[in-house]
Design a protein around this motif. Structure first.
Motif, PDB file in Angstrom:
ATOM      1  N   GLN A   1       0.852  -1.195   0.000  1.00  0.00           N
ATOM      2  CA  GLN A   1       0.000   0.000   0.000  1.00  0.00           C
ATOM      3  C   GLN A   1       0.880   1.235   0.000  1.00  0.00           C
ATOM      4  O   GLN A   1       1.810   1.343   0.784  1.00  0.00           O
ATOM      5  N   VAL A   2       0.575   2.164  -0.884  1.00  0.00           N
ATOM      6  CA  VAL A   2       1.396   3.357  -0.997  1.00  0.00           C
ATOM      7  C   VAL A   2       1.085   4.318   0.142  1.00  0.00           C
ATOM      8  O   VAL A   2      -0.057   4.440   0.600  1.00  0.00           O
ATOM      9  N   GLN A   3       2.124   4.960   0.622  1.00  0.00           N
ATOM     10  CA  GLN A   3       1.972   5.979   1.660  1.00  0.00           C
ATOM     11  C   GLN A   3       2.843   7.164   1.307  1.00  0.00           C
ATOM     12  O   GLN A   3       4.012   7.000   0.930  1.00  0.00           O
ATOM     13  N   LEU A   4       2.269   8.357   1.408  1.00  0.00           N
ATOM     14  CA  LEU A   4       3.001   9.602   1.184  1.00  0.00           C
ATOM     15  C   LEU A   4       3.071  10.351   2.503  1.00  0.00           C
ATOM     16  O   LEU A   4       2.037  10.552   3.154  1.00  0.00           O
ATOM     17  N   VAL A   5       4.257  10.758   2.900  1.00  0.00           N
ATOM     18  CA  VAL A   5       4.443  11.467   4.162  1.00  0.00           C
ATOM     19  C   VAL A   5       5.101  12.804   3.874  1.00  0.00           C
ATOM     20  O   VAL A   5       6.237  12.851   3.382  1.00  0.00           O
ATOM     21  N   GLU A   6       4.369  13.868   4.196  1.00  0.00           N
ATOM     22  CA  GLU A   6       4.877  15.222   3.995  1.00  0.00           C
ATOM     23  C   GLU A   6       5.534  15.728   5.272  1.00  0.00           C
ATOM     24  O   GLU A   6       5.094  15.401   6.377  1.00  0.00           O
ATOM     25  N   SER A   7       6.563  16.546   5.111  1.00  0.00           N
ATOM     26  CA  SER A   7       7.240  17.152   6.254  1.00  0.00           C
ATOM     27  C   SER A   7       7.911  18.438   5.821  1.00  0.00           C
ATOM     28  O   SER A   7       7.987  18.735   4.624  1.00  0.00           O
ATOM     29  N   GLY A   8       8.383  19.184   6.818  1.00  0.00           N
ATOM     30  CA  GLY A   8       9.144  20.390   6.526  1.00  0.00           C
ATOM     31  C   GLY A   8       8.406  21.687   6.777  1.00  0.00           C
ATOM     32  O   GLY A   8       8.987  22.768   6.642  1.00  0.00           O
ATOM     33  N   GLY A   9       7.143  21.598   7.132  1.00  0.00           N
ATOM     34  CA  GLY A   9       6.392  22.817   7.403  1.00  0.00           C
ATOM     35  C   GLY A   9       6.802  23.445   8.719  1.00  0.00           C
ATOM     36  O   GLY A   9       7.608  22.888   9.476  1.00  0.00           O
ATOM     37  N   GLY A  10       6.237  24.598   8.987  1.00  0.00           N
ATOM     38  CA  GLY A  10       6.536  25.295  10.228  1.00  0.00           C
ATOM     39  C   GLY A  10       6.097  26.727  10.171  1.00  0.00           C
ATOM     40  O   GLY A  10       5.406  27.150   9.237  1.00  0.00           O
ATOM     41  N   LEU A  11       6.518  27.472  11.181  1.00  0.00           N
ATOM     42  CA  LEU A  11       6.213  28.899  11.259  1.00  0.00           C
ATOM     43  C   LEU A  11       7.400  29.680  10.700  1.00  0.00           C
ATOM     44  O   LEU A  11       8.542  29.457  11.127  1.00  0.00           O
TER      45      LEU A  11
ATOM     46  N   GLY B   1     -10.115  11.373  -8.949  1.00  0.00           N
ATOM     47  CA  GLY B   1     -10.853  11.287  -7.703  1.00  0.00           C
ATOM     48  C   GLY B   1     -10.570  10.083  -6.835  1.00  0.00           C
ATOM     49  O   GLY B   1     -11.362   9.774  -5.934  1.00  0.00           O
ATOM     50  N   THR B   2      -9.443   9.418  -7.065  1.00  0.00           N
ATOM     51  CA  THR B   2      -9.121   8.240  -6.260  1.00  0.00           C
ATOM     52  C   THR B   2      -7.988   8.487  -5.276  1.00  0.00           C
ATOM     53  O   THR B   2      -7.586   7.576  -4.566  1.00  0.00           O
ATOM     54  N   ALA B   3      -7.483   9.717  -5.237  1.00  0.00           N
ATOM     55  CA  ALA B   3      -6.347  10.012  -4.377  1.00  0.00           C
ATOM     56  C   ALA B   3      -6.705   9.868  -2.907  1.00  0.00           C
ATOM     57  O   ALA B   3      -7.793  10.247  -2.475  1.00  0.00           O
ATOM     58  N   VAL B   4      -5.771   9.320  -2.167  1.00  0.00           N
ATOM     59  CA  VAL B   4      -5.882   9.238  -0.704  1.00  0.00           C
ATOM     60  C   VAL B   4      -4.928  10.278  -0.139  1.00  0.00           C
ATOM     61  O   VAL B   4      -3.745  10.280  -0.486  1.00  0.00           O
ATOM     62  N   TRP B   5      -5.437  11.139   0.701  1.00  0.00           N
ATOM     63  CA  TRP B   5      -4.639  12.241   1.210  1.00  0.00           C
ATOM     64  C   TRP B   5      -3.993  11.886   2.545  1.00  0.00           C
ATOM     65  O   TRP B   5      -4.614  11.256   3.396  1.00  0.00           O
ATOM     66  N   GLY B   6      -2.743  12.321   2.696  1.00  0.00           N
ATOM     67  CA  GLY B   6      -2.050  12.130   3.962  1.00  0.00           C
ATOM     68  C   GLY B   6      -2.366  13.251   4.927  1.00  0.00           C
ATOM     69  O   GLY B   6      -3.325  14.008   4.733  1.00  0.00           O
ATOM     70  N   GLN B   7      -1.533  13.382   5.941  1.00  0.00           N
ATOM     71  CA  GLN B   7      -1.747  14.388   6.983  1.00  0.00           C
ATOM     72  C   GLN B   7      -1.371  15.791   6.511  1.00  0.00           C
ATOM     73  O   GLN B   7      -1.890  16.777   7.015  1.00  0.00           O
ATOM     74  N   GLY B   8      -0.482  15.848   5.548  1.00  0.00           N
ATOM     75  CA  GLY B   8      -0.003  17.142   5.108  1.00  0.00           C
ATOM     76  C   GLY B   8       0.965  17.737   6.104  1.00  0.00           C
ATOM     77  O   GLY B   8       1.241  17.178   7.176  1.00  0.00           O
ATOM     78  N   THR B   9       1.481  18.908   5.755  1.00  0.00           N
ATOM     79  CA  THR B   9       2.371  19.633   6.647  1.00  0.00           C
ATOM     80  C   THR B   9       1.945  21.089   6.667  1.00  0.00           C
ATOM     81  O   THR B   9       1.708  21.687   5.615  1.00  0.00           O
ATOM     82  N   LEU B  10       1.832  21.651   7.856  1.00  0.00           N
ATOM     83  CA  LEU B  10       1.300  23.001   8.018  1.00  0.00           C
ATOM     84  C   LEU B  10       2.398  24.037   7.836  1.00  0.00           C
ATOM     85  O   LEU B  10       3.440  23.969   8.483  1.00  0.00           O
ATOM     86  N   VAL B  11       2.125  24.982   6.971  1.00  0.00           N
ATOM     87  CA  VAL B  11       2.997  26.136   6.768  1.00  0.00           C
ATOM     88  C   VAL B  11       2.255  27.377   7.235  1.00  0.00           C
ATOM     89  O   VAL B  11       1.157  27.657   6.756  1.00  0.00           O
ATOM     90  N   THR B  12       2.872  28.082   8.159  1.00  0.00           N
ATOM     91  CA  THR B  12       2.286  29.322   8.672  1.00  0.00           C
ATOM     92  C   THR B  12       3.275  30.449   8.435  1.00  0.00           C
ATOM     93  O   THR B  12       4.417  30.388   8.897  1.00  0.00           O
TER      94      THR B  12
END
Length: 118
Positions: free
Chosen positions: A1-11, A104-115
Motif C-alpha cells: 500500500q502506498v503511503q506519502l508522508v509530507e514534512s518540513g512545514g513550520g512557522l 478522484g481516487t487520491a488518498v490524502w495524507g496528513q499534510g504539513t502546516l505552513v504558517t
C-alpha cells in the motif's frame, strides 16, 4: 500500500523560506506525475506545483518565481522549495499523484502546516 508522508512545514516570517519533502513508500514515484497541493482555512484545496515523470514543471501563477518543485528519484522523494513566503501562503500542504487527484481516487495524507506570520 502506498503511503506519502509530507514534512518540513513550520512557522516562518514573511520573506522567509521553507523546503517541504514528500517521501513515498510502497510505490516508486519516478514513473508518476506528482503535485504539491495546499488548503488554506476556509478554502478549497488547490494545486500549487506539479512535476511530470520526465521532470517538466508548472506552477499556479501566485507562486511562480518563488516556489520550485523537484524530485529525487533515488530517495523516492518530491520537494517543494518555497522562497519569499507571504502570509497568503499559509496552508496545509500535501503531495499526491496527479492522476489520482484528477480521477478522484487520491488518498490524502496528513499534510504539513505552513504558517507565514510575523
Amino acid at each position: 500500500q502506498v503511503q506519502l508522508v509530507e514534512s518540513g512545514g513550520g512557522l516562518v516570517q514573511p520573506g522567509g523560506s521553507l523546503r517541504l519533502s514528500c517521501v513515498a513508500s510502497g510505490r516508486r514515484l519516478s514513473i508518476y506525475d506528482m503535485g504539491w497541493y495546499r488548503q488554506a482555512p476556509g478554502k478549497q484545496r488547490e494545486l500549487v506545483a506539479a512535476i511530470t515523470s520526465g521532470g517538466s514543471t508548472n506552477y499556479v501563477d501566485s507562486v511562480k518565481g518563488r516556489f520550485t518543485i523537484s524530485r529525487d528519484n533515488a530517495k523516492n522523494t518530491v520537494y517543494l522549495q518555497m522562497n519569499s513566503l507571504k502570509p497568503e501562503d499559509t496552508a496545509v500542504y500535501y503531495c499526491n499523484f496527479r492522476t489520482g487527484v484528477l480521477i478522484g481516487t487520491a488518498v490524502w495524507g496528513q499534510g504539513t502546516l505552513v504558517t507565514v506570520s510575523s
